[in-house]
Scaffold this active site. Sequence first.
Site, PDB file in Angstrom:
ATOM      1  N   ARG A   1      -3.253 -10.146   5.116  1.00  0.00           N
ATOM      2  CA  ARG A   1      -3.697 -10.177   3.715  1.00  0.00           C
ATOM      3  C   ARG A   1      -2.547  -9.674   2.846  1.00  0.00           C
ATOM      4  NH1 ARG A   1      -5.968  -6.797  -0.014  1.00  0.00           N
ATOM      5  NH2 ARG A   1      -7.567  -7.684  -1.352  1.00  0.00           N
TER       6      ARG A   1
ATOM      7  N   LYS B   1       0.813  -1.220   0.000  1.00  0.00           N
ATOM      8  CA  LYS B   1       0.000   0.000   0.000  1.00  0.00           C
ATOM      9  C   LYS B   1       0.844   1.266   0.000  1.00  0.00           C
ATOM     10  CE  LYS B   1      -4.330  -1.928   1.525  1.00  0.00           C
ATOM     11  NZ  LYS B   1      -5.332  -2.127   2.559  1.00  0.00           N
TER      12      LYS B   1
HETATM   13  N1  HH2 Z   1      -7.371  -3.841   1.093  1.00  0.00           N
HETATM   14  C1  HH2 Z   1      -7.674  -3.897  -0.219  1.00  0.00           C
HETATM   15  C2  HH2 Z   1      -8.725  -4.698  -0.663  1.00  0.00           C
HETATM   16  N2  HH2 Z   1      -9.426  -5.474   0.200  1.00  0.00           N
HETATM   17  N3  HH2 Z   1      -9.826  -6.230   2.406  1.00  0.00           N
HETATM   18  C3  HH2 Z   1      -9.541  -6.194   3.712  1.00  0.00           C
HETATM   19  N4  HH2 Z   1     -10.250  -6.943   4.578  1.00  0.00           N
HETATM   20  N5  HH2 Z   1      -8.536  -5.395   4.207  1.00  0.00           N
HETATM   21  C4  HH2 Z   1      -7.787  -4.603   3.394  1.00  0.00           C
HETATM   22  O1  HH2 Z   1      -6.891  -3.884   3.900  1.00  0.00           O
HETATM   23  C5  HH2 Z   1      -8.072  -4.606   1.987  1.00  0.00           C
HETATM   24  C6  HH2 Z   1      -9.130  -5.454   1.520  1.00  0.00           C
HETATM   25  C7  HH2 Z   1      -6.892  -3.096  -1.204  1.00  0.00           C
HETATM   26  O2  HH2 Z   1      -5.800  -3.832  -1.706  1.00  0.00           O
HETATM   27  P1  HH2 Z   1      -5.763  -4.646  -3.131  1.00  0.00           P
HETATM   28  O3  HH2 Z   1      -6.735  -5.746  -3.160  1.00  0.00           O
HETATM   29  O4  HH2 Z   1      -4.384  -5.044  -3.400  1.00  0.00           O
HETATM   30  O5  HH2 Z   1      -6.117  -3.564  -4.198  1.00  0.00           O
HETATM   31  P2  HH2 Z   1      -7.462  -3.281  -4.958  1.00  0.00           P
HETATM   32  O6  HH2 Z   1      -8.462  -2.843  -3.945  1.00  0.00           O
HETATM   33  O7  HH2 Z   1      -7.078  -2.182  -5.907  1.00  0.00           O
HETATM   34  O8  HH2 Z   1      -7.893  -4.521  -5.649  1.00  0.00           O
END
Ligand code: HH2
Length: 278
Positions: free
Chosen positions: A254, A219
């Site tokens: 995660r 992030k």
């Molecule tokens: N962060 C993201 C997405 N889902 N779910 C939980 N429970 N906690 C988090 O911190 C979280 C999440 C964002 O990260 P990422 O999936 O890599 O990116 P994107 O939302 O662009 O798919």
Amino acid sequence: MKLELRGRVLTLDRPRLMGIVNLTPDSFSDGGRFLAVEAALAHARRLVEEGADLLDLGAESTRPGAAPVPLEEERRRLFPVLEAVLALGVPVSVDTRKPEIAEEALRLGAHMINDTSGLADERIAEVAARYQAPLVVMHTPHPDPRRMMEAARYLDVVAEVRAFLLKRARRAERLGVRQVVLDPGFGFGKRLEHNLALLARLAELAGLGYPLLAGLSRKRTIGELTGVEPADRRVCGSVGAHLAAALRGARILRVHDVAAHREALAVFWEVEAWAGSS
Ligand code: HH2
């Protein structure tokens, strides 16, 4: 503590790794690469081989500024991959804010729902309750990613996130959810200082008695602290953040980079176990 995943049990006596499988063309770190079912499946398989304890499949980007994905489009991206990934035999969580998607995913056999809206639509809790699936309740100051950074204003971010999570967790339980997992929602309507305060005082959230999930993988905060710009090169910084989270009670991490986290945890957790037994 343990996580009851619809007949499967994951003990949380040590930190567990949730491998991220993004099915979005616009995800900030690996956007567009896993669009094809085959590629997504190969990626999921690799994460399992690297030691993921469960997988998190998401078809709607929730990064700050992201536009909502229509129901049909989320369905089209998610379900062919979900069916294939379920056959790998590891528990699968589905990252969605839509009760309709959650319901269909659980009907197909998904094990957990990861709702990053903070229960904006309570029907998602009713669905999780009906299928006896754990529900991740995550903090966000605004459920719309296009608005959440405007809402990044706190007097005491830890106290506010704690109160929010407790209220929504109890609401989910009243709606029948069997097990709630809490998540402070790093980066969701939070700037560097907010994320650092939450990480430093994570034990206050772990103390609430629910399993705690932390997601800092690749992030912006990691980029700001390390100076590493390309998101997919923020591996070491992500590991550092997640070890700090594990030390303060996070039991589900995660992550995108499972192998690196698995290796780091093998050392870190052994030291913790020795410290606890000596
Ligand atoms: N962060 C993201 C997405 N889902 N779910 C939980 N429970 N906690 C988090 O911190 C979280 C999440 C964002 O990260 P990422 O999936 O890599 O990116 P994107 O939302 O662009 O798919």
